[in-house]
Design an enzyme around this catalytic site. Sequence first.
Site, PDB file in Angstrom:
ATOM      1  N   LYS A  11     -92.372  -5.118 -50.773  1.00 49.49           N
ATOM      2  CA  LYS A  11     -93.252  -5.669 -51.812  1.00 49.49           C
ATOM      3  C   LYS A  11     -93.092  -4.869 -53.091  1.00 49.49           C
ATOM      4  O   LYS A  11     -93.222  -3.637 -53.089  1.00 49.49           O
ATOM      5  CB  LYS A  11     -94.706  -5.566 -51.355  1.00 49.49           C
ATOM      6  CG  LYS A  11     -95.361  -6.898 -51.122  1.00 49.49           C
ATOM      7  CD  LYS A  11     -96.785  -6.653 -50.703  1.00 49.49           C
ATOM      8  CE  LYS A  11     -97.577  -7.917 -50.712  1.00 49.49           C
ATOM      9  NZ  LYS A  11     -98.973  -7.675 -50.390  1.00 49.49           N
TER      10      LYS A  11
HETATM   11  C1  E4P Z   1    -101.077 -10.242 -50.696  1.00 50.32           C
HETATM   12  O1  E4P Z   1     -99.980 -10.024 -50.209  1.00 50.32           O
HETATM   13  C2  E4P Z   1    -102.142  -9.258 -50.868  1.00 50.32           C
HETATM   14  O2  E4P Z   1    -102.047  -8.291 -49.843  1.00 50.32           O
HETATM   15  C3  E4P Z   1    -103.513  -9.849 -50.729  1.00 50.32           C
HETATM   16  O3  E4P Z   1    -103.456 -11.231 -50.473  1.00 50.32           O
HETATM   17  C4  E4P Z   1    -104.478  -9.443 -51.780  1.00 50.32           C
HETATM   18  O4  E4P Z   1    -105.711 -10.047 -51.488  1.00 50.32           O
HETATM   19  P1  E4P Z   1    -107.092  -9.563 -52.132  1.00 50.32           P
HETATM   20  O5  E4P Z   1    -107.172 -10.124 -53.518  1.00 50.32           O
HETATM   21  O6  E4P Z   1    -108.132 -10.166 -51.238  1.00 50.32           O
HETATM   22  O7  E4P Z   1    -107.070  -8.073 -52.106  1.00 50.32           O
END
Ligand code: E4P
Length: 220
Positions: free
Chosen positions: A85
């Site tokens: 990521k």
């Molecule tokens: C995506 O890969 C992220 O880990 C995640 O969806 C972020 O979500 P949040 O806005 O609930 O922290």
Amino acid sequence: MVLQLFLDTANIDEIREALSWGVISGVTTNPSLVAKEKRDFKVLVKEICDMVPGPVSAEVISLKSDEMISEARALSRIAPNVVVKIPMCVEGLKAVKVLSQEGINTNVTLVFSANQGLLAALAGATYVSPFVGRLDDVGNEGMDVVEDLVILIENYGLPAKVIAASIRHPMHVIEAARVCAHVATVPFKVLENMTRHPLTDIGIVRFLDDWAKVQDTFDK
Ligand code: E4P
């Protein structure tokens, strides 16, 4: 095309439970989710990768492209199903370009506009993750970004897949499927809520009550 569900967590118990339901085909983590587990990052990623027969996103924490690239190379050596990521920014795009040339799968995260997602896809990202819930939180229509990105990617036959991320409730999953997101990544709580309907609970009780009444008659 099949909608894939990924689990958005770094918690081993949640992953084990969700895998047993047969509905998830990947996992996404982020530094906040990993921090909650209070475990060594690489050991945890390895454990998740061994459990999950699909992509597992693990995020870099560097902000310079050359450091992101070194981190990404190290993460990708943990297991073949690691997806690195990378945060959406110019340095991130530079890193994605190099990593895609090396055959390392990437998931560009913290995407809040179709333009950002388009750039990530053009740089060679394997996945692009627009954050629906966080956009909704600030009064935007998060799912519009997912819809626009899917259209752009399909129009031009780009290889990137769109992950609807920052999913907050079951309706987000339905909406993501309606706009043909390739993947929705969901927290365990949302996955649990997707299984439930009060009429199902009432129906099960009624069936068992009716069954028990007949059994009583036969027993007499
Ligand atoms: C995506 O890969 C992220 O880990 C995640 O969806 C972020 O979500 P949040 O806005 O609930 O922290």
